[in-house]
Enzyme design. Structure first.
Site, PDB file in Angstrom:
ATOM      1  N   CYS A 118      22.152  57.261  93.330  1.00 25.87           N
ATOM      2  CA  CYS A 118      23.047  58.583  93.493  1.00 25.87           C
ATOM      3  C   CYS A 118      23.714  58.479  94.863  1.00 25.87           C
ATOM      4  O   CYS A 118      24.721  59.419  95.135  1.00 25.87           O
ATOM      5  CB  CYS A 118      22.241  59.846  93.178  1.00 25.87           C
ATOM      6  N   HIS A 251      24.176  66.392  97.511  1.00 27.71           N
ATOM      7  CA  HIS A 251      24.124  65.800  96.040  1.00 27.71           C
ATOM      8  C   HIS A 251      23.665  66.583  95.165  1.00 27.71           C
ATOM      9  O   HIS A 251      22.623  67.459  95.432  1.00 27.71           O
ATOM     10  CB  HIS A 251      22.942  64.600  96.219  1.00 27.71           C
ATOM     11  N   ASN A 281      23.675  66.332  87.115  1.00 31.37           N
ATOM     12  CA  ASN A 281      23.564  65.222  88.042  1.00 31.37           C
ATOM     13  C   ASN A 281      24.463  64.387  87.664  1.00 31.37           C
ATOM     14  O   ASN A 281      24.196  63.637  86.821  1.00 31.37           O
ATOM     15  CB  ASN A 281      22.348  65.092  88.317  1.00 31.37           C
TER      16      ASN A 281
END
Ligand code: UT7
Length: 326
Positions: A118, A251, A281
């Site tokens: 990520c 994030h 996400n």
């Protein structure tokens, strides 16, 4: 790795895209033993977007890239570097970057994929910055995107409810004034098995193991630690304090992780971009999607000091500090 930047480079175009199909928490509860209430309370996620069977990452990234190019006043032939940060490329090879380069008409571009979980988008920003600042690239297109729905175990409630599909893209160019002020990037392979796709490569290539496996509690602890540490390190290196930061773009993994980092760093909530409720996400798509939301709601504007921090598989983390100029 940590450093202040040298020659000035900035973002001249930003674009994002998510697949049309929206998947609610209630729909997921038809596949696994979960509930809308649990997902909202424990993660803050209300819904996510999911690619159709026909869509691959290049299809979802293409409109994002076109929007970024349009805002930068460029077309594909102006791009000489194309990096796609992802862990869900169309296929292992050719790279999604090469596929996108072809579809965008980037006939003069070096093109490759970059995998840093990520954190991929922040890593790719740093790499794009370096290439442009060094004069190797005149105009770089950096894409961050993932279709994590493709690699989830639809029987595993501990991962299924967390992720969504989406992509974002930015154009980087040399500029009269500095956009990027500094980067801090790191990796801890010792924690790799807390978030991994074990059967997907040369160690093991096995259908049964080709799904995301995660130790959620360990990743939670890691995330709350590195989001704060990385942000503090880059701010100190660049000689700014949290009060100087106008917009914080963490994030988007879990609203509880974001709240924890926000409190520890001392950022008032009105400076924090949160969209995990709408997208889940989206891995490498998370930070560019959040940047686009910050621009759309008027908080990210020319002159704003923007702090981005990502974390994810690897385990990896990374921060970018920039003065928005577009
Ligand atoms: O980019 C990085 C990607 N990953 C992350 O950021 C993940 C970081 N971790 C997290 O966000 C959280 O750890 C989770 C959201 C994954 C889990 O939340 P938690 O508060 O840490 O829950 P837990 O793992 O401690 O589980 C609590 C309970 C357990 O039941 P018991 O053992 O108490 O009976 C789980 O089995 O919740 C259960 N549970 C669920 N229940 C309903 C776990 N997942 C679910 C679910 N629906 N989807």
């Amino acid at each position: 790795m940590i450093g202040e930047t040298g020659n000035p480079v900035t973002i001249t175009g930003l674009g994002c895209n998510v697949p049309e199909r929206v998947l609610s928490n209630d729909e997921l509860a038809q596949f696994v033993d979960t509930s809308d209430e649990w997902i909202r309370e424990r993660t803050g996620i209300r819904q996510r977007h999911m690619a159709s069977k026909e869509e691959a990452l290049s299809d979802v990234s293409l409109p994002a890239a076109r929007r970024a190019l349009e805002q930068a006043g460029s077309d594909g032939s102006d791009i000489d570097l194309l990096i796609v940060a992802t862990v869900t490329p169309d296929m292992a090879f050719p790279s999604t970057a090469a596929i996108l380069a072809d579809r965008l008409g980037c006939t003069h571009a070096a093109a490759y994929d970059l995998a840093a979980g990520c954190t991929g988008f922040v890593y790719a920003l740093a790499q794009g910055y370096g290439m442009v600042a060094a004069g190797l690239s005149k105009r770089a297109l950096v894409v961050g995107g993932d279709l994590l729905s493709r690699i989830l175990d639809w029987d595993d409630r501990s991962t299924l409810v967390l992720f969504g599909d989406g992509a974002g893209a930015v154009v980087l160019e040399a500029a009269p004034e500095q956009g990027f002020l500094g980067f801090e990037l790191g990796a801890d392979g010792a924690g790799g098995e807390n978030l991994w796709l074990p059967g997907s490569g040369s160690r093991l290539f096995d259908d049964a193991e080709r799904y995301v496996k995660m130790n959620g509690r360990e990743v939670f602890k890691f995330a709350t630690r590195v989001l704060v540490q990385s942000a503090e390190d880059i701010m100190e290196r660049c000689g700014v304090t949290i009060d100087d930061v106008d917009v914080y773009v963490p994030h988007q993994a879990n609203v509880r992780i974001i709240d924890h980092a926000t409190k520890k760093l001392g950022v008032p909530s009105e400076k924090v971009v949160v969209n995990v409720d709408r997208y889940g996400n989206t891995s490498s798509g998370s930070i560019p999607l959040a940047l686009a939301d910050g621009v759309a709601d008027g908080r990210i504007k020319p002159g704003a000091l923007v702090l981005m921090t990502g974390m994810g598989a690897g385990l990896t983390w990374g921060s970018a500090l920039m003065r928005w100029t577009t």
